[in-house]
Scaffold this active site. Structure first.
Site, short mmCIF file in Angstrom:
data_model
loop_
_atom_site.label_atom_id
_atom_site.label_comp_id
_atom_site.label_asym_id
_atom_site.label_seq_id
_atom_site.Cartn_x
_atom_site.Cartn_y
_atom_site.Cartn_z
CG HIS A 105 -1.94 1.06 1.20
ND1 HIS A 105 -2.38 1.67 2.33
CD2 HIS A 105 -2.61 1.66 0.17
CE1 HIS A 105 -3.29 2.59 2.03
NE2 HIS A 105 -3.44 2.60 0.72
CG ASN B 268 6.79 11.03 -18.28
OD1 ASN B 268 7.36 10.14 -18.88
ND2 ASN B 268 7.01 12.32 -18.53
CE1 TYR C 34 7.08 18.30 -19.58
CE2 TYR C 34 6.17 18.85 -21.72
CZ TYR C 34 7.04 19.12 -20.68
OH TYR C 34 7.89 20.20 -20.76
CG HIS D 85 8.49 17.60 -16.43
ND1 HIS D 85 7.93 16.35 -16.57
CD2 HIS D 85 9.70 17.54 -17.06
CE1 HIS D 85 8.77 15.57 -17.24
NE2 HIS D 85 9.84 16.27 -17.55
CG ASP E 34 8.40 10.55 -22.09
OD1 ASP E 34 9.55 10.49 -21.60
OD2 ASP E 34 7.73 11.60 -22.05
#
Length: 139
Positions: free
Chosen positions: A20, A130, A128, A106, A28
Site C-alpha cells: 500500500h 509519464n 510528458y 514536471h 516515455d
C-alpha cells in the site's frame, strides 16, 4: 504459462511486490531515470511499446489508489492525456474506486520518480507521457 495480460517477468515481479502506497513510474523514452531506481526498459524503437498500451497492461494487474502526473501533460500533449484519462476512468469502474489525480510540476515529478520501486520506460515519443502509479489495496 501465465494467463493474465502482463507477461513481462520483471514488471510482473515488481507489481506483485507492491504494498500500500508503494509507487512505480511508467514513462516515455525521454524521462531521466535516477541511477538508484530500478529501470525496466521496454523501449524497442520510437513509439514501441506506447505509453497508453503499457499503462493499460500494468493496470490490469495493479490496484491503483492514486496517480501523479506533471501539469505539463495536459497542456503539451492533449491527445495522449485524453487517452490517459479514459484509461483511469475505465480503471475506476473496474476497481470500483475513485482514483485521485495529483498534478505537480514536471521538475517535482522528476524528483518524485526517485521514490518509485521501479521506472518502466516505454518507447513513447510524445512529451510528458509519464505517470506515477500509487498502489492501493484490494480490500
Amino acid at each position: 504459462m501465465k494467463k493474465g495480460k502482463l507477461l513481462n517477468s520483471r514488471v510482473s515481479s515488481i507489481v506483485s511486490k507492491l504494498g500500500h502506497t508503494d509507487t512505480i513510474t511508467v514513462c516515455d523514452c525521454g524521462l531521466p531515470i535516477d541511477a538508484n531506481v530500478e529501470r525496466i526498459d521496454l523501449a524497442l524503437t520510437h513509439g514501441i511499446p506506447g505509453f497508453i498500451e503499457t499503462l493499460e497492461v500494468i493496470c490490469s494487474e495493479q490496484f491503483v489508489e492514486e496517480v501523479t502526473i506533471a501539469e505539463e501533460f495536459e497542456d503539451k500533449n492533449i491527445i495522449v492525456f485524453r487517452k490517459f484519462i479514459q484509461v483511469i476512468s475505465k480503471l475506476e469502474k473496474e476497481q470500483k474506486n475513485k482514483i485521485k489525480i495529483n498534478i505537480i510540476s514536471h521538475n517535482e515529478f522528476k524528483e518524485e520518480t526517485k521514490k518509485s520501486k521501479a521506472i518502466i520506460r516505454t518507447g513513447e515519443i510524445t512529451p510528458y507521457s509519464n505517470v506515477i502509479l500509487h498502489s492501493g489495496v484490494v480490500f
